[in-house]
Design an enzyme around this catalytic site. Structure first.
Site, mmCIF file in Angstrom:
data_model
loop_
_atom_site.group_PDB
_atom_site.id
_atom_site.type_symbol
_atom_site.label_atom_id
_atom_site.label_comp_id
_atom_site.label_asym_id
_atom_site.label_seq_id
_atom_site.Cartn_x
_atom_site.Cartn_y
_atom_site.Cartn_z
ATOM 1 N NE ARG A 236 -6.022 58.378 74.317
ATOM 2 C CZ ARG A 236 -5.479 58.430 75.540
ATOM 3 N NH1 ARG A 236 -4.337 59.371 75.654
ATOM 4 N NH2 ARG A 236 -6.028 57.780 76.502
ATOM 5 C CD GLU A 265 -0.400 55.586 70.814
ATOM 6 O OE1 GLU A 265 -0.594 55.451 71.893
ATOM 7 O OE2 GLU A 265 -0.418 56.962 70.569
ATOM 8 C CG HIS A 284 0.710 56.745 74.754
ATOM 9 N ND1 HIS A 284 -0.576 56.511 74.154
ATOM 10 C CD2 HIS A 284 0.282 57.686 75.905
ATOM 11 C CE1 HIS A 284 -1.573 57.071 74.920
ATOM 12 N NE2 HIS A 284 -0.917 57.808 75.835
HETATM 13 C C1 DGY Z 1 -4.440 58.691 79.966
HETATM 14 O O1 DGY Z 1 -4.524 58.442 80.981
HETATM 15 O O2 DGY Z 1 -5.345 58.590 79.055
HETATM 16 C C2 DGY Z 1 -3.102 58.823 79.331
HETATM 17 O O3 DGY Z 1 -2.850 58.886 77.785
HETATM 18 C C3 DGY Z 1 -2.198 57.508 79.702
HETATM 19 O O4 DGY Z 1 -1.027 57.748 79.455
#
Ligand code: DGY
Length: 324
Positions: A236, A265, A284
């Site tokens: 993240r 983001e 992402h």
């Molecule tokens: C998640 O599932 O948390 C991922 O970041 C999706 O891409």
């Protein structure tokens, strides 16, 4: 009467086929994911929310959703949801672990390889006429065999990255708050956080975003890394302090970064990180394979339907709500 479910973004019908005939769906908009007017107006009737990671489900939303019985997130990460607020209300929160493990690990390795071998830069140079000859010293990158990969967060995705990394001859170390017997059985060596930073040629992030990991990779962490180190983030964005990273890359505290996630983001195209030759950013896409995204949606529907039936969710992040 079928229960009303709010879906915060349209999804392909075959991904959510199990909902057909079971619920009345109110669907958000493609271009503007999140809480659009039609969803906000329907909150008082909503018994279920099927959210994407782009939709914050917080106190303000929960307060308006007095009939809510389940929040099902189509992601493994649930940092977009105020899980504590859901727990206080006895609302289960579902996620989709496992569905995107291989896809995300593949992407993390792709980022690592692309950064190590300077693919974005060399591809740009070839396209823009800077490929004059085969140069013995041109576009030199990092060797993998024998180098050390430091993994922060050795959960399912971290272990899948470790498995791939061993195939490239990397020595794998990891750090997370608790040692992982499973990871160690797979050959990953536990080292303290600071030692991991200072001894790794590559550092890849696979931890969840929570109070203890927000800003984990800050100026002090970046300054501990080798000047030749490459940072990969497929976890993240806010795990990394963006302004510290921008300085680290501009002033060569580390060699380069390859990011699948950013903070904020999306990162605006005018952001300085985009103009740095040693930074490589993708939007992402860790879980963006046909199979992974479909399975994530299917798992989110399984959680949603279980919650609406009053059953225990197959994948629940706040199972304490079931304790008597
Ligand atoms: C998640 O599932 O948390 C991922 O970041 C999706 O891409």
């Amino acid at each position: 009467m079928k229960p009303t479910v709010l879906l915060t973004h349209p999804l392909p019908p075959d991904w959510i086929a199990s909902l057909e005939g079971q619920v009345t769906l109110i669907i958000g908009q493609e271009e503007t994911p999140g809480w659009r007017d039609n969803l906000l107006q329907a909150l008082p009737q909503a018994e279920g929310i099927l959210s994407l990671l782009t939709a914050r489900v917080d106190e303000a939303i929960l307060e308006k959703a007095s009939r809510l019985r389940i929040v099902s997130n189509m992601a493994v990460g649930v940092d977009n949801i105020d899980v504590k607020a859901c727990t206080r209300r006895g609302i289960p929160v579902g996620n989709t672990p496992g569905a995107m493990t291989d896809a995300t690990a593949d992407l993390a390795m792709s980022l690592l390889l692309a950064a190590a071998r300077r693919l974005p830069e060399s591809s740009r140079d070839a396209r823009e006429g800077r490929w004059q000859t085969w140069s013995p010293t041109g576009w030199l990158g990092a060797d993998l065999r024998g180098a050390t990969l430091g993994i922060i967060g050795l959960g399912k995705i971290g272990r899948a990255v470790a498995e791939r990394a061993r195939g490239f001859g990397l020595r794998v170390r990891y750090w997370q708050p608790h040692q992982s017997p499973e990871g160690e059985a797979g050959g990953a060596e536990y080292v303290p956080f600071e030692a991991l930073l200072s001894s790794s040629d590559f550092v890849t992030l696979h931890c969840p975003l929570n109070e203890s990991t927000r800003g984990l990779i800050d100026e002090s962490a970046l300054r501990k890394m080798k000047p030749s180190a490459i940072l990969v983030n497929a976890a993240r964005g806010p795990v990394v302090d963006t302004s510290a990273l921008t300085r680290a890359l501009s002033e060569n505290w580390i060699a380069s970064a390859a990011l699948d996630v950013t903070d904020p983001e999306p990162l605006p195209p005018s952001h300085p990180l985009f103009s740095l030759p040693n930074c490589f950013i993708v939007p992402h896409i860790g879980s963006a394979t046909h199979g992974a995204r479909k399975r994530m949606a299917e798992m989110a529907c399984e959680n949603l339907l279980a919650g609406l039936r009053g059953e225990r969710l197959p994948n629940c992040v706040n199972p304490e709500i079931y304790k008597p």
